[in-house]
Design a protein around this motif. Structure first.
Motif, PDB file in Angstrom:
ATOM      1  N   ASP A  95       0.819  -1.220   0.000  1.00 40.04           N
ATOM      2  CA  ASP A  95       0.000   0.000   0.000  1.00 40.04           C
ATOM      3  C   ASP A  95       0.851   1.267   0.000  1.00 40.04           C
ATOM      4  N   ALA A  96       2.135   1.164   0.339  1.00 44.82           N
ATOM      5  CA  ALA A  96       3.017   2.338   0.298  1.00 44.82           C
ATOM      6  C   ALA A  96       3.136   2.888  -1.126  1.00 44.82           C
ATOM      7  N   ASP A  97       2.901   2.030  -2.134  1.00 42.81           N
ATOM      8  CA  ASP A  97       2.934   2.492  -3.527  1.00 42.81           C
ATOM      9  C   ASP A  97       1.775   3.437  -3.844  1.00 42.81           C
ATOM     10  N   LYS A  98       0.755   3.451  -2.978  1.00 42.02           N
ATOM     11  CA  LYS A  98      -0.436   4.269  -3.213  1.00 42.02           C
ATOM     12  C   LYS A  98      -0.366   5.604  -2.479  1.00 42.02           C
ATOM     13  N   VAL A  99       0.825   5.933  -1.947  1.00 41.60           N
ATOM     14  CA  VAL A  99       1.017   7.160  -1.164  1.00 41.60           C
ATOM     15  C   VAL A  99       2.203   7.932  -1.730  1.00 41.60           C
ATOM     16  N   ASN A 100       2.097   9.255  -1.760  1.00 37.48           N
ATOM     17  CA  ASN A 100       3.255  10.104  -2.051  1.00 37.48           C
ATOM     18  C   ASN A 100       3.889  10.485  -0.717  1.00 37.48           C
TER      19      ASN A 100
END
Length: 196
Positions: A95-100
């Motif tokens: 889910d870190a890929d879905k955050v800037n």
């Protein structure tokens, strides 16, 4: 009227007149339209990331964004905050890929893209370091209501006093709130996932 009910009647009449007076004052001042709105935080910017790529506020839309302002020569607050953000991103897994996760430099004199790249190599690879020339830096610092001031030191060098807040922006680039890292990475990650 009995002496027992008299104070109750007086208190009720006073409360009613107070409410009517406040409503009349509110109406006379123009109602809701005149109430001050909170200051906007954020706005358009164009900076350069640690790989030399241009990044704008529009580039960040579509994902929630954590933004931290600091500088690479910061002795304690910046590395600590970036480590804490890294821990939250680690706990988030895929889910870190879905955050800037953005680190914006307030020190345009020293923080070139190459310097930012070297500095961020110690933290989570999702962290993106942005820097710019003094005018671009001043613009983004102003639009995010960040305090940043150059402070000379005795040896002829300088440090930077700066706001040490993590800004949480929503998927549309609107400010949500300061993001609290003074809790476990698991608690912070669970909170951040609500904005995905």
């Amino acid at each position: 009227m009995s002496s027992a009910t008299r104070p109750l009647v007086i208190a009720t009449a006073f409360a009613a007149s107070l409410i009517v007076g406040l409503l009349i004052m509110f109406w006379a001042m123009g109602g809701v339209s005149k109430v001050a709105q909170p200051a906007a935080i954020g706005g358009p910017f164009q900076l350069t990331d640690q790989n030399g790529k241009a990044v704008t506020d529009k580039s960040l839309k579509g994902k929630p964004t954590l933004i931290f302002f600091g500088y690479t020569h910061c002795p304690d607050v910046c590395p600590t905050s970036l480590f804490e953000i890294s821990e939250v991103l680690r706990v988030m897994g895929k889910d870190a890929d879905k955050v800037n996760a953005i680190f914006i430099s307030v020190d345009p004199e020293r923080d070139t893209p190459a310097t930012m790249k070297d500095y961020l190599s110690s933290f989570d690879p999702h962290l993106q370091g942005l820097s710019g020339d003094p005018a671009e830096t001043a613009k983004v610092v102003t639009s995010y209501r960040v305090y940043a001031k150059k402070v000379p030191t005795k040896d002829g060098d300088y440090t930077m006093d700066h706001t040490a807040l993590i800004y949480l922006m929503d998927r549309d680039g609107r400010f949500v709130s300061p993001f609290n890292l003074k809790r476990t990475p698991e608690e912070a990650a669970a909170d951040l996932k609500k904005y995905l």
